[in-house]
Design a protein around this motif. Structure first.
Motif, mmCIF file in Angstrom:
data_model
loop_
_atom_site.group_PDB
_atom_site.id
_atom_site.type_symbol
_atom_site.label_atom_id
_atom_site.label_comp_id
_atom_site.label_asym_id
_atom_site.label_seq_id
_atom_site.Cartn_x
_atom_site.Cartn_y
_atom_site.Cartn_z
ATOM 1 N N MET A 442 0.604 -1.247 0.062
ATOM 2 C CA MET A 442 0.098 -0.064 -0.124
ATOM 3 C C MET A 442 0.756 1.366 0.156
ATOM 4 O O MET A 442 0.858 2.251 -0.881
ATOM 5 N N ILE A 443 1.924 1.152 0.926
ATOM 6 C CA ILE A 443 2.777 2.577 0.775
ATOM 7 C C ILE A 443 3.342 2.705 -0.382
ATOM 8 O O ILE A 443 3.562 4.024 -0.728
ATOM 9 N N ASN A 444 3.756 1.665 -1.102
ATOM 10 C CA ASN A 444 4.404 2.086 -2.270
ATOM 11 C C ASN A 444 3.656 1.921 -3.530
ATOM 12 O O ASN A 444 4.013 2.268 -4.748
ATOM 13 N N PHE A 474 -5.780 -6.049 5.265
ATOM 14 C CA PHE A 474 -4.862 -7.050 5.242
ATOM 15 C C PHE A 474 -3.743 -6.663 6.238
ATOM 16 O O PHE A 474 -2.981 -5.620 6.525
ATOM 17 N N MET A 475 -3.319 -7.522 6.978
ATOM 18 C CA MET A 475 -2.115 -7.339 7.969
ATOM 19 C C MET A 475 -0.893 -6.945 7.444
ATOM 20 O O MET A 475 -0.475 -7.005 6.360
ATOM 21 N N GLY A 476 -0.337 -6.121 8.176
ATOM 22 C CA GLY A 476 0.878 -5.308 7.681
ATOM 23 C C GLY A 476 0.849 -4.014 7.129
ATOM 24 O O GLY A 476 1.552 -2.932 7.115
ATOM 25 N N GLN A 477 -0.367 -3.949 6.775
ATOM 26 C CA GLN A 477 -0.911 -2.521 6.118
ATOM 27 C C GLN A 477 -1.001 -1.422 7.313
ATOM 28 O O GLN A 477 -1.264 -0.276 7.142
ATOM 29 N N GLU A 478 -1.358 -2.321 8.491
ATOM 30 C CA GLU A 478 -1.779 -1.186 9.649
ATOM 31 C C GLU A 478 -0.420 -0.421 9.993
ATOM 32 O O GLU A 478 -0.635 0.561 10.690
ATOM 33 N N PHE A 479 0.587 -1.044 9.628
ATOM 34 C CA PHE A 479 1.938 -0.241 10.020
ATOM 35 C C PHE A 479 2.599 0.203 8.429
ATOM 36 O O PHE A 479 3.854 0.499 8.592
ATOM 37 N N ALA A 480 2.089 0.062 7.200
ATOM 38 C CA ALA A 480 2.658 0.560 6.114
ATOM 39 C C ALA A 480 3.594 -0.212 5.789
ATOM 40 O O ALA A 480 4.653 0.504 5.469
ATOM 41 N N GLN A 481 3.924 -1.602 5.971
ATOM 42 C CA GLN A 481 4.730 -2.368 5.401
ATOM 43 C C GLN A 481 5.270 -2.002 3.991
ATOM 44 O O GLN A 481 4.361 -1.755 3.185
ATOM 45 N N ARG A 482 6.410 -2.103 3.814
ATOM 46 C CA ARG A 482 6.983 -1.534 2.605
ATOM 47 C C ARG A 482 7.062 -2.839 1.545
ATOM 48 O O ARG A 482 6.857 -2.428 0.257
#
Length: 637
Positions: A442-444, A474-482
């Motif tokens: 999401m962040i990218n 989805f998991m990981g998107q709550e902290f903007a995984q790259r």
């Protein structure tokens, strides 16, 4: 002793429902079951009854560690296509397979389609299993509350998770310790598990199921999985489970060509094979297959207290020509493309589960405009409770991918969903499918530098949480995984405390907290009375504004700026004169924003005229790439 007594009274009449498609608890009759039988000479004898449907087999044997993997013959239950055997002294934990002789005389070993436990891959033997774990008293309270809850007017904030890679290496029991407090801290109401059914290939994420009744043994036993569900319920978190009735893999030891013929699947590859995934398609018109599928859905809800099933790839079931070339599909009896047998099955499953399990929810992942997905079966609908809004998801991600300077030309990407928002009951999903296989995290997806990436993502999540519909992330998107999600590597937890990443996670927590405190943000998600545009057409400023309303009259104004320009005095036309209090500003330092643009605690909206029903003007400071929410404070002029 009569043979059927040794089967635990399994006789032809026991299987009439299975044969007619009406047995919704077929796992109680088929598969392996530890049963005590009484013999007049020897007294009570303990053993296991094996029963398998293989109507075209010449001969069926059970092989296992209890007979040195040598065959014991099963006897046919007359007129049913089922073979059965009661085997003395076989108990829980025994490993077994069925050895089936085809009509051409060849033999093949198969896993039990109704096995409730199975070996850890690459092993594929079935395991005799009986639960020894009783549910706690709190579970009765949970099920009672669930039955009394109006899910449509309640919050549903969903955290989608792949259990094997959330924190790699955890078992069901370890997840039961770690997952509930994390979700509680974040404020989620539900967790959605990607399929936990037994599957040999980790890279399928569970969507190529070989053991429909068996929880994945990589993470523990069926009772361990029950413990995970119970721990989540104790924390007040509902459990949604992905269910895959659309297709199954071709592994030669599993369901495919089970007795040497196309048994669970269509024989014609134009109907029985899914070309995209290299899998078989269930024969939905065959009664025994109907019993298998409806029983499987009820099994997870009844035996594991699952609160909702999300049905995967519904579109592939609805259309006979789904992803097929011209001439590569068979029309229905009316010459159309709709799969009438699959439609009938979906209605049957939905209707039955809603009748049998009060408060359960059925959710469709359906990517077309098929009418009536969430309409009642009594009025010709499919009978689902919710549908994933794939159109909203695609439009939103396409918009996010644009540089802010170009977004004004695509303003309708974020407004179009309101044209059909109340045609179905929707869930807004940003699922695992959007962050894999080259799609980028999401962040990218967001262009330009980190400041713009994180700010845009915070603005988008705020837009998502305020938009009509339930939310899924989805998991990981709550902290903007790259990085994209990779099931073999797990999440990059080490970044969750860094600048930007922590800000996004703090925002998700705040969004869930605000939503819980303000019914206007969820109560009328499926009712047009819960939404009013303030300005849907401000493309020049890349800004969207609207009001969310509750049944009791609460008002929350939501303004989202997808431009990199700040608007210190943005004019907003609010539906009530008086005081409006800022409850969210995603540019605050709390969320790693700049903190340079903020509003006073209260904003005064001035009426246009003396008409008490007229809207009122207010000037609001809207930061760049940010969202601002205002709550109307009644009685304070």
């Amino acid at each position: 002793m009569p043979m059927h007594d040794k089967f635990g009274n399994l006789a032809g009449w026991d299987l009439e429902g299975f044969q007619s498609g009406g047995d919704t608890e077929a796992w109680r009759r088929l598969g392996s079951h530890v049963i005590t039988v009484h013999d007049d000479e020897s007294g009570d004898l303990r053993g296991t009854r094996f029963a398998v449907w293989a109507p075209n087999a010449q001969r069926v044997q059970v092989i296992g560690d209890f007979n040195w993997w040598q065959g014991d013959d099963l006897a046919p239950v007359e007129g049913t296509g089922v073979w059965a055997l009661w085997k003395q002294d076989v108990s829980e934990g025994a490993r077994y397979k069925y050895k089936i002789q085809h009509t051409d005389g060849t033999w093949q070993e198969k896993a039990d389609p109704y096995a409730r436990f199975a070996e850890t891959p690459p092993g594929n033997a079935s395991i005799v299993w009986e639960s020894s774990r009783a549910w706690g008293e709190a579970e009765d309270d949970w099920l009672d509350r669930r039955a009394r809850t109006d899910v449509y007017e309640s919050r549903m904030s969903i955290y989608e998770i792949h259990l094997g890679s959330w924190r790699t290496g955890l078992t069901y029991l370890e997840l039961a310790e770690q997952l509930p407090p994390y979700l509680t801290w974040l404020g989620y109401t539900h967790v959605e598990f990607m399929p936990v059914m037994s599957h040999p290939f980790v890279g399928s994420w569970g969507y190529q199921v070989t053991g429909y009744f068996a929880p994945d043994a990589r993470l523990g036993t069926p009772d361990d999985f029950r413990r995970l569900v119970e721990a989540l319920h104790a924390a007040g978190i509902g459990v949604i489970l992905d269910w895959v009735p659309g297709h199954f893999p071709k592994d030669d030891w599993a369901l495919g060509r089970f007795d040497g013929t196309a048994l669970y699947e269509h024989a014609d590859p134009r109907q029985g094979e899914q070309l995209d995934w290299g899998t078989y398609v269930f024969n939905y018109g065959r009664n025994e297959v109907k019993s298998f599928l409806v029983s499987n859905a009820l099994y997870w809800v009844q035996q594991f207290h699952i609160d909702a099933l999300r049905v995967d790839a519904v579109a592939s079931m609805l259309y006979l020509d789904y992803s097929r070339p011209e001439g590569g599909w068979v029309p229905n009896k009316y010459g159309g493309r709709e799969n009438l047998e699959a439609i009938d099955l979906l209605r049957y499953v939905n209707r039955h589960l809603y009748e049998r399990a009060p408060g359960v929810v059925m959710i469709a992942e359906e990517s077309t405009s098929f009418a009536g997905v969430t309409s009642p079966t009594t009025s010709g609908g499919l009978g689902f409770g919710f549908k994933w809004n794939m159109g909203w998801m695609n439009d939103s991600l396409r918009y996010l991918n644009l540089d802010p300077v170009y977004r004004q030309y695509h303003h309708n990407d974020l407004t179009f969903a309101m044209m059909y928002a109340y045609s179905e009951r929707f869930i807004l999903p940003i699922s695992h499918d959007e962050v894999v296989h080259g799609k980028g995290s999401m962040i990218n997806k967001v262009p330009q530098d980190d400041w713009r990436k994180f700010a845009t993502l915070r603005a988008f999540y705020s837009f998502m949480w305020s938009f009509p519909g339930k939310q899924l992330l989805f998991m990981g998107q709550e902290f903007a995984q790259r990085p994209e999600w990779n099931e073999s590597q797990g999440l990059e937890w080490w970044v969750d405390g860094l600048w930007g990443h922590n800000g996004v996670r703090q925002l998700i927590r705040r969004l869930n907290s605000l939503q819980a405190a303000h019914p206007a943000l969820y109560q009328l998600d499926s009712d047009p009375a819960g939404f009013q545009w303030i300005n849907a057409d401000d493309a020049a400023h890349n800004t969207y504004s609207y009001v969310r309303l509750s049944r009791e009259g609460e008002l929350i104004a939501c303004i989202t700026n997808f431009s990199a320009e700040p608007y210190p005095r943005y004019p907003v036309n609010l539906p009530r004169a008086g005081r409006w209090r800022q409850v969210l500003n995603t540019d605050l330092t709390d969320f790693d924003g700049s903190g340079e643009f903020d509003n006073p605690d209260d904003i005064v909206a001035t009426p246009h005229s003396t008409d008490e029903h007229s809207w009122a003007w207010a000037s609001v400071c809207v930061p760049p790439l940010a969202a601002v929410w205002l709550q109307y404070v009644p009685g304070e002029d």
